[in-house]
Design an enzyme around this catalytic site. Sequence first.
Site, PDB file in Angstrom:
ATOM      1  N   LYS A  42      16.508 -30.977  38.675  1.00 28.44           N
ATOM      2  CA  LYS A  42      17.113 -32.314  38.762  1.00 28.44           C
ATOM      3  C   LYS A  42      17.328 -32.903  37.358  1.00 28.44           C
ATOM      4  O   LYS A  42      16.510 -32.668  36.468  1.00 28.44           O
ATOM      5  CB  LYS A  42      16.169 -33.262  39.500  1.00 28.44           C
ATOM      6  CG  LYS A  42      15.680 -32.771  40.827  1.00 28.44           C
ATOM      7  CD  LYS A  42      14.547 -33.665  41.323  1.00 28.44           C
ATOM      8  CE  LYS A  42      13.910 -33.122  42.577  1.00 28.44           C
ATOM      9  NZ  LYS A  42      12.681 -33.827  42.950  1.00 28.44           N
ATOM     10  N   ARG A  91       5.202 -36.864  53.252  1.00 21.23           N
ATOM     11  CA  ARG A  91       5.624 -38.146  53.816  1.00 21.23           C
ATOM     12  C   ARG A  91       6.017 -37.973  55.281  1.00 21.23           C
ATOM     13  O   ARG A  91       5.325 -38.392  56.172  1.00 21.23           O
ATOM     14  CB  ARG A  91       6.782 -38.729  53.004  1.00 21.23           C
ATOM     15  CG  ARG A  91       6.334 -39.298  51.674  1.00 21.23           C
ATOM     16  CD  ARG A  91       7.481 -39.529  50.771  1.00 21.23           C
ATOM     17  NE  ARG A  91       8.206 -38.290  50.566  1.00 21.23           N
ATOM     18  CZ  ARG A  91       9.105 -38.096  49.601  1.00 21.23           C
ATOM     19  NH1 ARG A  91       9.414 -39.058  48.787  1.00 21.23           N
ATOM     20  NH2 ARG A  91       9.697 -36.930  49.476  1.00 21.23           N
TER      21      ARG A  91
HETATM   22  O1  PNS Z   1       8.244 -34.190  42.668  1.00 25.60           O
HETATM   23  P1  PNS Z   1       8.939 -32.918  43.054  1.00 25.60           P
HETATM   24  O2  PNS Z   1      10.293 -32.854  42.379  1.00 25.60           O
HETATM   25  O3  PNS Z   1       9.019 -32.719  44.530  1.00 25.60           O
HETATM   26  O4  PNS Z   1       8.047 -31.721  42.458  1.00 25.60           O
HETATM   27  C1  PNS Z   1       8.460 -30.384  42.568  1.00 25.60           C
HETATM   28  C2  PNS Z   1       7.601 -29.483  41.655  1.00 25.60           C
HETATM   29  C3  PNS Z   1       7.666 -29.978  40.234  1.00 25.60           C
HETATM   30  C4  PNS Z   1       6.166 -29.502  42.138  1.00 25.60           C
HETATM   31  C5  PNS Z   1       8.169 -28.029  41.744  1.00 25.60           C
HETATM   32  O5  PNS Z   1       9.535 -28.042  41.464  1.00 25.60           O
HETATM   33  C6  PNS Z   1       7.465 -27.077  40.793  1.00 25.60           C
HETATM   34  O6  PNS Z   1       6.356 -26.662  41.045  1.00 25.60           O
HETATM   35  N1  PNS Z   1       8.121 -26.741  39.660  1.00 25.60           N
HETATM   36  C7  PNS Z   1       7.583 -25.857  38.647  1.00 25.60           C
HETATM   37  C8  PNS Z   1       8.297 -24.501  38.656  1.00 25.60           C
HETATM   38  C9  PNS Z   1       7.755 -23.626  39.760  1.00 25.60           C
HETATM   39  O7  PNS Z   1       6.588 -23.283  39.804  1.00 25.60           O
HETATM   40  N2  PNS Z   1       8.652 -23.253  40.689  1.00 25.60           N
HETATM   41  C10 PNS Z   1       8.321 -22.441  41.841  1.00 25.60           C
HETATM   42  C11 PNS Z   1       7.845 -23.323  42.973  1.00 25.60           C
HETATM   43  S1  PNS Z   1       7.540 -22.401  44.413  1.00 25.60           S
END
Ligand code: PNS
Length: 161
Positions: A42, A91
């Site tokens: 994002k 949520r």
């Molecule tokens: O607040 P959000 O945008 O829902 O958080 C999403 C988040 C940051 C937890 C997720 O995108 C993430 O863990 N990103 C780090 C990269 C990663 O590990 N990606 C694989 C996830 S299965």
Amino acid sequence: MSRVAIYPGSFDPITNGHVWIIKRGLDVFDRLIVAIARNVKKTSLFDLAERQDLIRQALDGDSRVEIVSFDGLLVDYARKRGAHVILRGLRAVADFEYEFQMANMNRKLAPEVETIFMMTGEEYFYVSSALVKEVAALGGDVEDLVPKCVVGPLKRKAGAA
Ligand code: PNS
């Protein structure tokens, strides 16, 4: 041994829903690492330093909470920090599919790391960073939705965006 969980997210910006999960999380865990992901796809309204600063202000310097940012995979960061729990808020049903996929992918990548979900408080179950940004951009009232320290910066930034 102290129980540590990582609470990851984009936090763009932190909302009252996030604060609620952090407070409840501290009833269950001794310490929380609030971890802001740098590489989320994002585009963000607040830069990393701003997001970190707003979280710090919102939590009023609670010493049980560490606020960090991380690059790369969340599970790699969890391993690096020796954390075995990822805390996520749920949520509504709409969150489930995405969270289910992430939790299972993370488990595949790091079986020793468990994702634990907490239901968001009923007064915040409709609150998301994306929606508060939209409401603020369109001149709506966000005072009950985000911490006090976020209101001004959010109105300024979202209004100007
Ligand atoms: O607040 P959000 O945008 O829902 O958080 C999403 C988040 C940051 C937890 C997720 O995108 C993430 O863990 N990103 C780090 C990269 C990663 O590990 N990606 C694989 C996830 S299965």
